[in-house]
Scaffold this motif. Structure first.
Motif, short mmCIF file in Angstrom:
data_model
loop_
_atom_site.label_atom_id
_atom_site.label_comp_id
_atom_site.label_asym_id
_atom_site.label_seq_id
_atom_site.Cartn_x
_atom_site.Cartn_y
_atom_site.Cartn_z
N LYS A 17 -7.10 8.86 -11.44
CA LYS A 17 -5.94 8.87 -10.54
C LYS A 17 -4.68 8.48 -11.30
O LYS A 17 -4.73 7.61 -12.17
N LEU A 18 -3.58 9.12 -10.94
CA LEU A 18 -2.28 8.80 -11.52
C LEU A 18 -1.54 7.88 -10.56
O LEU A 18 -1.39 8.21 -9.37
N ARG A 57 3.68 7.35 -3.98
CA ARG A 57 4.25 6.25 -3.18
C ARG A 57 3.17 5.26 -2.71
O ARG A 57 3.49 4.20 -2.17
N THR A 58 1.89 5.64 -2.88
CA THR A 58 0.82 4.84 -2.28
C THR A 58 -0.14 4.26 -3.31
O THR A 58 -0.18 4.67 -4.47
N TRP A 93 0.75 10.16 4.70
CA TRP A 93 0.80 10.08 3.24
C TRP A 93 -0.43 10.68 2.58
O TRP A 93 -0.40 11.03 1.41
N GLN A 94 -1.52 10.81 3.34
CA GLN A 94 -2.74 11.37 2.78
C GLN A 94 -2.96 12.82 3.20
O GLN A 94 -4.04 13.38 3.00
N GLY A 95 -1.92 13.43 3.78
CA GLY A 95 -1.96 14.86 4.07
C GLY A 95 -2.77 15.24 5.30
O GLY A 95 -3.14 16.40 5.47
N ILE A 96 -3.04 14.27 6.18
CA ILE A 96 -3.77 14.57 7.41
C ILE A 96 -2.80 15.21 8.41
O ILE A 96 -1.66 14.78 8.54
N TYR A 104 0.79 -1.23 0.00
CA TYR A 104 0.00 0.00 0.00
C TYR A 104 0.83 1.28 0.00
O TYR A 104 0.31 2.37 -0.26
N GLU A 105 2.13 1.16 0.28
CA GLU A 105 3.04 2.30 0.19
C GLU A 105 4.40 1.75 -0.19
O GLU A 105 4.69 0.58 0.08
#
Length: 406
Positions: free
Chosen positions: A382-383, A341-342, A280-283, A261-262
Motif C-alpha cells: 500500500k502507498l 487521504r486515509t 473514501w473507500q469508493g462505496i 484515519y482521514e
C-alpha cells in the motif's frame, strides 16, 4: 423504533451496501466562509420535504440489490427540520429500501438548534429539553455538531448563528444522551493564535467527544469572506500558520487516543464515521435533494442546485439530475485522491486489478520522488503518506493523477 416491515434481512440476495445522503438546503443565516447550497428562507420547507420524499420513491430501484448501511442528513442545517419531518423522511427510506438492522443515521446540527430555551427564561418558564430524546426515538444514533470554535471573536468573524456559551451548553446536554458524537472545528481563522487553537482543542477534549472533524478555513470564491479579505476588512488566511495548527491538531488528538484515519477526521476506536468512510473507500451512495451528488462506482450524478427548480421538477415526477460516465482515468484519479487521504492508503493490487498493470507501473514511477522526499512510503503493498506529507496530500495526489492530454 420499529421498522421490521422492511429490512436487509430479506430473502433476496443482496450484493453489498450503499449510503443515502439527504441534503437539507436551509440555514438561519449565511456563514461568511460557506459556498454550499442553501437558502435562508424557510418558505418552501414543506414543499421541499415532500419533494425529498418523492425523490426517495422515484429512485428506489437504483440500488435495489444493495442494502442501506448509512443515512446522513447534511446541509445546510438539517437540525432546522422538525422531528416529524425527519421521521417522515427516515420512514420513507425504510418503506422503499432494504435497510441494515443497525444503520448509522447521522444528523448535522448547529448548537443553537439543540440547546433548550434561552438563559433569559426562568427555570419555571423553561420547557423540558426533549430534542435529543426525540432524535433517538426516530432512529438517529449519531450527531455531527458544527461547533467550529469556542471563541466568540471567531464565531462572529465566521457569522455563526451560535455563541461560545451555546456551544458548550449544547455539548453538556448532548453527551448526556448520545455517545456517538462528532464535532467540527476550524483552524487558521484570521487572528487565531496557536494558543487559542490549543485551547479550542482542549475544550473539545474535556467533553470526551469520540470524533472530531477539523478543517483549515478555506477562502472560497464568491463568499462574504473572500470579499472581506479582498477589501482588507479581514486578514487573509496564513498558509504557514494553517500547517502549524494542523500539526498541533494531530499531536493533541493522537496524544488523546484519537486515530487520524482521514486527512480532516479523527476518531476513537469504533467511532469512525461509517458514512464518510464509505465515500473514501469508493462505496456507492445515493444523493437526495438539491445539489446532492450520487455515485454508483462508474457514474456520477448531481441534482439541480436550485430549490424551486428541484421542487417543480419533482412535482412532475422527474428527478432533476445530470450524470456523467467516469472514464478509467477519472476513477483511477479519484481512488488516488481519496486513498492517500486515509489510513487505508492506495492498494497497488487494487490499482492493477481495477485499472490495469500499466496504471500500477505509472503510479510507482510517479511516486518515486515523493518516496525519496519522505512524503510517501510503501507498506505491505500500500502507498501511504508520511506524517510530513499529510498536509500536502492533495497536492501529492494530483502529481500521481493520470491525465488524458488529448
Amino acid at each position: 423504533m420499529n421498522h421490521a416491515n422492511k429490512s436487509a434481512s430479506t430473502s433476496r440476495k443482496l450484493d453489498g451496501s450503499f449510503g443515502i445522503y439527504i441534503h437539507i438546503p436551509f440555514c438561519k443565516q449565511a456563514c461568511h466562509y460557506c459556498d454550499f447550497h442553501f437558502s435562508t428562507s424557510l418558505n418552501k420547507k414543506d414543499e421541499l420535504v415532500n419533494a425529498l420524499a418523492k425523490e426517495l420513491v422515484l429512485r428506489k430501484d437504483e440500488f435495489k440489490n444493495k442494502y442501506v448501511a448509512t443515512i446522513y442528513f447534511g446541509g445546510g442545517t438539517p437540525s432546522l427540520l422538525a422531528i416529524e419531518e425527519l421521521k417522515f423522511l427516515i420512514d420513507e427510506v425504510y418503506k422503499n429500501y432494504n435497510v441494515s438492522e443497525k444503520p448509522e443515521i447521522t444528523i448535522e446540527a448547529n448548537p443553537d438548534d439543540l440547546i433548550s430555551e434561552p438563559d433569559s427564561l426562568s427555570a419555571a418558564e423553561m420547557l423540558p429539553l426533549t430534542i435529543f430524546k426525540d432524535y433517538k426515538t426516530i432512529g438517529i444514533n449519531r450527531l455531527s455538531i458544527g461547533i467550529q470554535s469556542f471563541y466568540e471573536e471567531d464565531l462572529k468573524l465566521m457569522n455563526r448563528a451560535h455563541n461560545s456559551e451555546e456551544a458548550k451548553k449544547c455539548l453538556e446536554e448532548a453527551t448526556k444522551h448520545f455517545d456517538n458524537i462528532s464535532i467540527d472545528l476550524i483552524y487558521s481563522i484570521p487572528g487565531m493564535s496557536n494558543e487559542r487553537w490549543i485551547d479550542n482543542i482542549e475544550t473539545a477534549l474535556a467533553f470526551d467527544i469520540p470524533h472530531i472533524s477539523s478543517y483549515a478555513l478555506t477562502v472560497e470564491p464568491k463568499t462574504a469572506l473572500a470579499t472581506f479579505i479582498k477589501k482588507g476588512i479581514i486578514k487573509n488566511v496564513d498558509d504557514d500558520l494553517a500547517q502549524e495548527q494542523f500539526h498541533i491538531l494531530i499531536e493533541k488528538l493522537e496524544g488523546a487516543g484519537f486515530i487520524h484515519y482521514e486527512l480532516s477526521n479523527f476518531g476513537k476506536e469504533g467511532y469512525f464515521s461509517r458514512n464518510n468512510s464509505a465515500y473514501w473507500q469508493g462505496i456507492p451512495y445515493l444523493g437526495i435533494g438539491p445539489s446532492a451528488h450520487s455515485f454508483d462506482g462508474k457514474h456520477r450524478g448531481w441534482n439541480v442546485r436550485n430549490n424551486s427548480k428541484y421542487i417543480k421538477s419533482l412535482d412532475k415526477n422527474i428527478v432533476p439530475i445530470e450524470t456523467e460516465t467516469l472514464s478509467i482515468n477519472d476513477r483511477y484519479n479519484e481512488y488516488i485522491m481519496t486513498g492517500l487521504r486515509t489510513i487505508w492508503g492506495v492498494s497497488l493490487e487494487k490499482v492493477a486489478q481495477e485499472f490495469g498493470e500499466s496504471y500500477k507501473t505509472y503510479l510507482l514511477a510517479q511516486s518515486e520522488k515523493h518516496i525519496m522526499e519522505h512524503l510517501l512510503y510503501l507498506d505491505d503493498g500500500k502507498l501511504l503518506v508520511t506524517k510530513k506529507g499529510k498536509f500536502l496530500s492533495d497536492g501529492i495526489a494530483s502529481d500521481l493523477f493520470k491525465i488524458n492530454l488529448s
